[in-house]
Scaffold this motif. Structure first.
Motif, PDB file in Angstrom:
ATOM      1  N   PHE A 176       0.808  -1.159   0.069  1.00 40.63           N
ATOM      2  CA  PHE A 176       0.056  -0.190   0.256  1.00 40.63           C
ATOM      3  C   PHE A 176       0.811   1.215   0.141  1.00 40.63           C
ATOM      4  N   SER A 177       0.459   2.372  -0.713  1.00 35.59           N
ATOM      5  CA  SER A 177       1.099   3.563  -0.499  1.00 35.59           C
ATOM      6  C   SER A 177      -0.047   4.480  -0.024  1.00 35.59           C
ATOM      7  N   GLU A 178       0.429   5.496   0.609  1.00 39.53           N
ATOM      8  CA  GLU A 178      -0.489   6.520   1.190  1.00 39.53           C
ATOM      9  C   GLU A 178      -1.064   7.519   0.510  1.00 39.53           C
ATOM     10  N   GLU A 179      -0.730   7.511  -0.801  1.00 33.51           N
ATOM     11  CA  GLU A 179      -1.431   8.772  -1.409  1.00 33.51           C
ATOM     12  C   GLU A 179      -3.220   8.539  -1.327  1.00 33.51           C
ATOM     13  N   GLU A 180      -3.850   9.726  -1.129  1.00 32.58           N
ATOM     14  CA  GLU A 180      -5.201   9.673  -1.280  1.00 32.58           C
ATOM     15  C   GLU A 180      -5.565   9.427  -2.713  1.00 32.58           C
ATOM     16  N   ASP A 181      -6.829   8.503  -2.861  1.00 33.57           N
ATOM     17  CA  ASP A 181      -7.030   8.667  -4.367  1.00 33.57           C
ATOM     18  C   ASP A 181      -8.549   8.019  -4.393  1.00 33.57           C
ATOM     19  N   HIS A 182      -9.315   8.679  -4.911  1.00 31.09           N
ATOM     20  CA  HIS A 182     -10.681   8.494  -5.168  1.00 31.09           C
ATOM     21  C   HIS A 182     -11.205   8.276  -6.537  1.00 31.09           C
ATOM     22  N   GLN A 183     -10.168   7.936  -7.402  1.00 26.19           N
ATOM     23  CA  GLN A 183     -10.497   7.851  -8.859  1.00 26.19           C
ATOM     24  C   GLN A 183     -11.492   6.454  -8.861  1.00 26.19           C
ATOM     25  N   ASP A 184     -12.382   6.381  -9.803  1.00 24.68           N
ATOM     26  CA  ASP A 184     -13.242   5.206 -10.076  1.00 24.68           C
ATOM     27  C   ASP A 184     -12.856   4.201 -10.904  1.00 24.68           C
ATOM     28  N   PHE A 185     -11.514   4.305 -11.134  1.00 26.52           N
ATOM     29  CA  PHE A 185     -11.192   3.177 -12.168  1.00 26.52           C
ATOM     30  C   PHE A 185     -10.116   2.491 -11.376  1.00 26.52           C
ATOM     31  N   VAL A 186      -9.914   1.091 -11.608  1.00 24.28           N
ATOM     32  CA  VAL A 186      -8.924   0.101 -11.120  1.00 24.28           C
ATOM     33  C   VAL A 186      -7.935   0.100 -12.484  1.00 24.28           C
ATOM     34  N   ASP A 187      -6.558  -0.106 -12.281  1.00 26.63           N
ATOM     35  CA  ASP A 187      -5.740  -0.464 -13.486  1.00 26.63           C
ATOM     36  C   ASP A 187      -5.417  -2.010 -13.380  1.00 26.63           C
ATOM     37  N   VAL A 188      -5.297  -2.490 -14.570  1.00 32.68           N
ATOM     38  CA  VAL A 188      -5.099  -4.154 -14.561  1.00 32.68           C
ATOM     39  C   VAL A 188      -3.811  -4.004 -15.498  1.00 32.68           C
ATOM     40  N   HIS A 189      -2.674  -4.842 -15.085  1.00 34.71           N
ATOM     41  CA  HIS A 189      -1.475  -5.068 -16.109  1.00 34.71           C
ATOM     42  C   HIS A 189      -1.285  -6.327 -16.378  1.00 34.71           C
ATOM     43  N   LEU A 190      -1.476  -6.709 -17.740  1.00 38.19           N
ATOM     44  CA  LEU A 190      -1.338  -8.150 -18.169  1.00 38.19           C
ATOM     45  C   LEU A 190       0.134  -8.354 -18.302  1.00 38.19           C
ATOM     46  N   THR A 191       1.047  -8.032 -17.109  1.00 37.00           N
ATOM     47  CA  THR A 191       2.591  -8.211 -17.080  1.00 37.00           C
ATOM     48  C   THR A 191       3.017  -9.453 -16.300  1.00 37.00           C
ATOM     49  N   ALA A 192       1.979 -10.167 -15.668  1.00 34.81           N
ATOM     50  CA  ALA A 192       2.558 -11.056 -14.757  1.00 34.81           C
ATOM     51  C   ALA A 192       2.124 -12.567 -15.435  1.00 34.81           C
ATOM     52  N   PRO A 193       3.216 -13.422 -15.608  1.00 34.87           N
ATOM     53  CA  PRO A 193       2.615 -14.880 -16.063  1.00 34.87           C
ATOM     54  C   PRO A 193       1.312 -15.346 -16.052  1.00 34.87           C
ATOM     55  N   THR A 194       0.484 -15.589 -17.068  1.00 30.45           N
ATOM     56  CA  THR A 194      -0.823 -16.362 -16.738  1.00 30.45           C
ATOM     57  C   THR A 194      -1.690 -15.800 -15.744  1.00 30.45           C
ATOM     58  N   PHE A 195      -1.300 -14.506 -15.153  1.00 28.33           N
ATOM     59  CA  PHE A 195      -2.202 -13.560 -14.564  1.00 28.33           C
ATOM     60  C   PHE A 195      -1.870 -11.977 -14.557  1.00 28.33           C
TER      61      PHE A 195
END
Ligand SMILES: Cc1cc2nc3c(=O)[nH]c(=O)nc-3n(C[C@H](O)[C@H](O)[C@H](O)COP(=O)(O)OP(=O)(O)OC[C@H]3O[C@@H](n4cnc5c(N)ncnc54)[C@H](O)[C@@H]3O)c2cc1C
Length: 363
Positions: A176-195
């Motif tokens: 976890f980082s401490e930056e406050e963030d109320h954005q309404d999107f998650v980010d998904v990175h297809l960089t980990a093998p098979t997940f």
């Protein structure tokens, strides 16, 4: 003799304990640690979560609301392909608080919920089950008509009952980082093998970064690459296992598994809170402790409900392993407004999703 001894008080164990106690059964639920800890979960769930909570839960547990996900084939600087709904798709919640809340509901319904009890042995007999636990006052043996193994991905009950393992145990890490963030999107990175790896804005509670991958993959190295890409400092690192299955059988003569112990997760996200609690409802409804053979009815009921979504979830997961150029073409073609329910991939053919696709064609 108890009607049910429940081993593990995560979401699945708490929900089953509550529902079984509400039906008038005598329930003892044993949790090895302190309920809710240690944290090893993002607590990113569909809004259906509020159907299993009690009064005041949203005020207590809610952290952020999410409308969609931005998919990336690479790190944070790579192109984003957004998938979103017009209404709130999911919520980010306090997962430790959720476990405590669900355990309180089980207590209020009449279940005897105890923490500090580690179950070390389960023996099935013709007329009941013996459960051995190490508690605050030493080793105790309790007798029950049936045992419910709700003890997570590395289930001791599953091992004791010699039930099959899930096909795969992914290794998930979070920080976890401490930056406050109320954005309404998650980010998904297809960089980990098979997940994949993820970034989840948690409102005032900071931002979570996570990644899951099969054993043998250098999870830590991939995770460091994610954090470096975001150029952020993180703390409170934690990790856990994600079972992908399900195994072909989750019931024995006087025992049954629910939740992660039974591989009741979404194969394309690893999420298991709602599948586990849904299966817990099937178990409480179908299983009569005076007729142990009814465990078979539970096995049938939860599979009827979830197995099509799990099968489709396996297919969706295969897209994470496609060559990157193919992933980019697919994401470009499919991104935009969707009407899919995040727990139900079968909703890809729902009227809501078809309406969303048609609305993209309008000028
Ligand atoms: C990194 C990560 C991120 C995740 N993010 C999400 C998410 O965003 N959304 C989502 O839906 N799911 C998520 N999941 C999955 C989710 O955490 C699980 O599906 C869910 O916790 C399963 O609930 P459960 O009750 O079956 O098991 P658990 O929550 O694992 O609970 C099992 C309980 O049993 C106890 N126990 C274990 N052994 C014993 C024993 N011998 N005696 C007594 N007690 C015992 C444990 O202490 C624990 O409290 C994530 C998992 C990981 C690893």
């Amino acid at each position: 003799m108890y009607d049910f001894v429940v081993v593990g008080v995560g979401p699945a164990g708490a929900r089953f304990s509550r529902r079984a106690a509400e039906r008038g059964y005598d329930v003892l639920a044993l949790e090895k640690g302190e309920i809710g800890t240690p944290l090893a979960c993002s607590g990113h769930v569909s809004t259906d979560i509020w159907s299993i909570t009690g009064p005041g839960a949203r005020e207590e547990l809610f952290q952020n609301e999410i409308y969609g996900a931005r998919f990336h084939v690479g790190g944070p600087q790579s192109r984003a392909y957004p998938f979103y709904k017009r209404e709130v798709a999911s919520n980010v919640i306090d997962r430790v608080g959720l476990d405590r809340h669900l355990a309180d509901l089980a207590r209020e319904a009449g279940a005897d919920v105890r923490d500090g009890y580690t179950v070390t042995g389960v023996t099935e007999h013709r007329d009941g089950v013996e459960v051995v636990a190490n508690g605050p006052d030493g080793t105790e043996t309790v007798e029950s008509k049936l045992v419910a193994g709700c003890d997570g991905p590395r289930s001791r009950v599953r091992e004791e009952l010699e039930l099959p393992q899930p096909d795969e145990l992914l290794h998930g890490v979070l920080a976890f980082s401490e930056e406050e963030d109320h954005q309404d999107f998650v980010d998904v990175h297809l960089t980990a093998p098979t997940f994949f790896a993820w970034r989840i804005p948690r409102g005032d509670a900071g931002v979570e970064y996570g990644l899951a991958a099969p054993p043998g993959v250098q999870v830590t190295r991939h995770f460091e690459e994610l954090i470096d890409g975001y150029e952020i400092d993180v703390s409170h690192r934690c990790s856990g296992a994600i079972p992908i299955g399900p195994p072909e059988r989750v019931t024995s003569s006087r025992g049954f598994l629910i939740g992660d112990a039974a591989g009741q997760t979404k194969p394309f996200t690893g999420g298991g809170i709602l599948y586990g609690t849904t299966a817990a409802d099937h178990a409480a409804r179908e299983i009569d402790p005076d007729r142990p053979e009814t465990v078979v009815d539970y096995e049938r009921a939860w599979r009827n409900d979830l197995s099509r979504d799990q099968r489709l979830g396996h297919l969706l997961r295969q897209a994470y392993s496609l060559p990157e150029p193919v992933q980019r073409i697919g994401l470009r073609a499919l991104s935009g407004e969707i009407g899919v329910h995040m727990d139900r991939p079968t909703s890809l053919v729902s009227p809501a999703h078809l309406r969303a696709l048609v609305s993209r064609l309008r000028p």
